[in-house]
Write a protein that holds these residues in place. Structure first.
Motif, PDB file in Angstrom:
ATOM      1  N   MET A  47       0.829  -1.204   0.000  1.00 52.57           N
ATOM      2  CA  MET A  47       0.000   0.000   0.000  1.00 52.57           C
ATOM      3  C   MET A  47       0.867   1.259   0.000  1.00 52.57           C
ATOM      4  O   MET A  47       0.584   2.224  -0.726  1.00 52.57           O
ATOM      5  CB  MET A  47      -0.921   0.005   1.224  1.00 52.57           C
ATOM      6  CG  MET A  47      -1.904  -1.166   1.269  1.00 52.57           C
ATOM      7  SD  MET A  47      -3.195  -1.043   0.006  1.00 52.57           S
ATOM      8  CE  MET A  47      -4.147   0.310   0.654  1.00 52.57           C
ATOM      9  N   LEU A  48       1.956   1.234   0.784  1.00 47.55           N
ATOM     10  CA  LEU A  48       2.837   2.398   0.812  1.00 47.55           C
ATOM     11  C   LEU A  48       3.530   2.606  -0.529  1.00 47.55           C
ATOM     12  O   LEU A  48       3.683   3.740  -1.001  1.00 47.55           O
ATOM     13  CB  LEU A  48       3.861   2.239   1.924  1.00 47.55           C
ATOM     14  CG  LEU A  48       3.308   2.303   3.357  1.00 47.55           C
ATOM     15  CD1 LEU A  48       4.413   2.031   4.372  1.00 47.55           C
ATOM     16  CD2 LEU A  48       2.679   3.669   3.617  1.00 47.55           C
ATOM     17  N   THR A  49       3.938   1.529  -1.149  1.00 47.68           N
ATOM     18  CA  THR A  49       4.591   1.639  -2.461  1.00 47.68           C
ATOM     19  C   THR A  49       3.635   2.225  -3.491  1.00 47.68           C
ATOM     20  O   THR A  49       4.005   3.101  -4.299  1.00 47.68           O
ATOM     21  CB  THR A  49       5.080   0.261  -2.919  1.00 47.68           C
ATOM     22  OG1 THR A  49       5.981  -0.264  -1.945  1.00 47.68           O
ATOM     23  CG2 THR A  49       5.777   0.363  -4.263  1.00 47.68           C
ATOM     24  N   ALA A  50       2.380   1.748  -3.461  1.00 45.75           N
ATOM     25  CA  ALA A  50       1.389   2.283  -4.394  1.00 45.75           C
ATOM     26  C   ALA A  50       1.126   3.760  -4.122  1.00 45.75           C
ATOM     27  O   ALA A  50       0.947   4.567  -5.059  1.00 45.75           O
ATOM     28  CB  ALA A  50       0.090   1.489  -4.294  1.00 45.75           C
ATOM     29  N   GLY A  51       1.113   4.141  -2.860  1.00 47.59           N
ATOM     30  CA  GLY A  51       0.889   5.545  -2.530  1.00 47.59           C
ATOM     31  C   GLY A  51       1.978   6.437  -3.066  1.00 47.59           C
ATOM     32  O   GLY A  51       1.715   7.496  -3.644  1.00 47.59           O
ATOM     33  N   TRP A  52       3.266   6.020  -2.884  1.00 48.38           N
ATOM     34  CA  TRP A  52       4.367   6.827  -3.402  1.00 48.38           C
ATOM     35  C   TRP A  52       4.385   6.835  -4.930  1.00 48.38           C
ATOM     36  O   TRP A  52       4.771   7.836  -5.558  1.00 48.38           O
ATOM     37  CB  TRP A  52       5.691   6.321  -2.865  1.00 48.38           C
ATOM     38  CG  TRP A  52       5.868   6.614  -1.408  1.00 48.38           C
ATOM     39  CD1 TRP A  52       6.008   5.709  -0.390  1.00 48.38           C
ATOM     40  CD2 TRP A  52       5.909   7.909  -0.793  1.00 48.38           C
ATOM     41  NE1 TRP A  52       6.120   6.345   0.823  1.00 48.38           N
ATOM     42  CE2 TRP A  52       6.066   7.704   0.594  1.00 48.38           C
ATOM     43  CE3 TRP A  52       5.821   9.207  -1.271  1.00 48.38           C
ATOM     44  CZ2 TRP A  52       6.152   8.758   1.506  1.00 48.38           C
ATOM     45  CZ3 TRP A  52       5.902  10.255  -0.362  1.00 48.38           C
ATOM     46  CH2 TRP A  52       6.062  10.028   1.020  1.00 48.38           C
ATOM     47  N   LEU A  53       3.904   5.754  -5.559  1.00 45.15           N
ATOM     48  CA  LEU A  53       3.810   5.738  -7.017  1.00 45.15           C
ATOM     49  C   LEU A  53       2.787   6.757  -7.512  1.00 45.15           C
ATOM     50  O   LEU A  53       3.033   7.503  -8.476  1.00 45.15           O
ATOM     51  CB  LEU A  53       3.436   4.333  -7.484  1.00 45.15           C
ATOM     52  CG  LEU A  53       3.242   4.168  -8.999  1.00 45.15           C
ATOM     53  CD1 LEU A  53       4.524   4.490  -9.748  1.00 45.15           C
ATOM     54  CD2 LEU A  53       2.787   2.746  -9.329  1.00 45.15           C
ATOM     55  N   PHE A  54       1.639   6.797  -6.840  1.00 44.03           N
ATOM     56  CA  PHE A  54       0.639   7.799  -7.219  1.00 44.03           C
ATOM     57  C   PHE A  54       1.131   9.212  -6.917  1.00 44.03           C
ATOM     58  O   PHE A  54       0.754  10.173  -7.599  1.00 44.03           O
ATOM     59  CB  PHE A  54      -0.680   7.536  -6.489  1.00 44.03           C
ATOM     60  CG  PHE A  54      -1.534   6.507  -7.164  1.00 44.03           C
ATOM     61  CD1 PHE A  54      -2.176   6.794  -8.359  1.00 44.03           C
ATOM     62  CD2 PHE A  54      -1.705   5.246  -6.608  1.00 44.03           C
ATOM     63  CE1 PHE A  54      -2.967   5.835  -8.983  1.00 44.03           C
ATOM     64  CE2 PHE A  54      -2.482   4.292  -7.226  1.00 44.03           C
ATOM     65  CZ  PHE A  54      -3.112   4.582  -8.416  1.00 44.03           C
TER      66      PHE A  54
END
Length: 263
Positions: A132-139
């Motif tokens: 979830m954190l990785t996806a957040g930083w990607l967005f």
């Protein structure tokens, strides 16, 4: 009935300028010297604007000639159709994408980061908290790119609009034929439209700008192409004589007394 022509948007300020100039110089003209006694300049301007179609129609031939000459001398590149890149549909879609992309990606970034860090507080933390954190930083990275894309798009649009913007023509650059046509229209509009209207309004005792209806001087209303039908009632005939009659002649039978019997 023929209707008065409508001024193009670029010529409306010229009509208002001529009207204001005529009102400003009215006290210097003997035929308009009575301005301010019954009607002031502002009232006359309101009345003239309400009847602008009649005033413009007084110089219709000159205006049509002026517009035609002006269009003939304009740069064909400024009169050509819009290119595919400038089509309204594509411009509208690009604007929507430029606005929505940063908003949507930024919202997704906040949601994923918030959920990811909340999951990290759990003991033990779920395995997908890091995802979830990785996806957040990607967005978040997509949000930055979308903002840069929107800024570049706005800059390109501003440069393109400035390059195709029609700037007012320098009087020295106006062709002589166009200048003569414009002066002829202005003269006709002033002498056959504005000044006669002001003279009629000042001379008409019934002119009342507060009445609510637009003022129409006599003799300046376009004639309709029909006349009101002439309805006449049939000639009244002599009332018919009532039929004469007499009451029937009732006569009593010749009856004698009881002493007189028939033979």
């Amino acid at each position: 009935m023929t209707s008065a022509p409508h001024l193009l948007t670029e010529d409306r300020p010229e009509f208002q300028r001529l009207l204001d100039e005529a009102l400003r110089n009215a006290p210097e003209r003997p035929d308009l010297a009575s301005i301010g006694e019954r009607l002031n300049a502002e009232q006359l301007r309101t009345m003239a604007m309400d009847a602008s179609g009649i005033l413009i129609g007084a110089a219709a031939p000159e205006y049509e000639h002026f517009v035609k000459v002006r269009e003939d001398h304009r740069d064909p590149a400024l009169r050509g159709p819009a290119t595919a890149d400038e089509a309204p549909g594509r411009v509208g879609a690009g604007a929507v994408v430029a606005v929505l992309a940063p908003v949507l990606s930024g919202t997704a970034m906040l949601i994923f980061l918030l959920v990811g860090y909340l999951l990290k507080l759990l003991d033990p933390a779920p395995a997908f908290a890091g995802t979830m954190l990785t996806a957040g930083w990607l967005f978040g990275a997509l949000t930055v790119l979308a903002i840069l894309f929107a800024a570049v798009g706005l800059l390109v649009t501003a440069v393109r609009n400035s390059a195709t913007e029609v700037v007012p023509e320098d009087p020295q650059d106006i062709p002589e034929e166009v200048s003569r046509a414009r002066e002829a229209w202005q003269h006709a509009l002033l002498e056959r439209g504005i000044l006669p209207f002001l003279r009629d309004a000042l001379a008409d005792p019934g002119a009342d700008p507060a009445a609510g209806a637009p003022y129409r001087p006599a003799g300046r209303i376009p004639q309709l192409g029909y006349t009101r039908p002439d309805f006449t009632s049939p000639a009244a005939e002599e009332p018919a004589r009532r039929p004469g009659y007499s009451s029937p002649d009732f006569t009593s039978p010749d009856v004698g007394g009881p002493d007189r019997l028939p033979d």
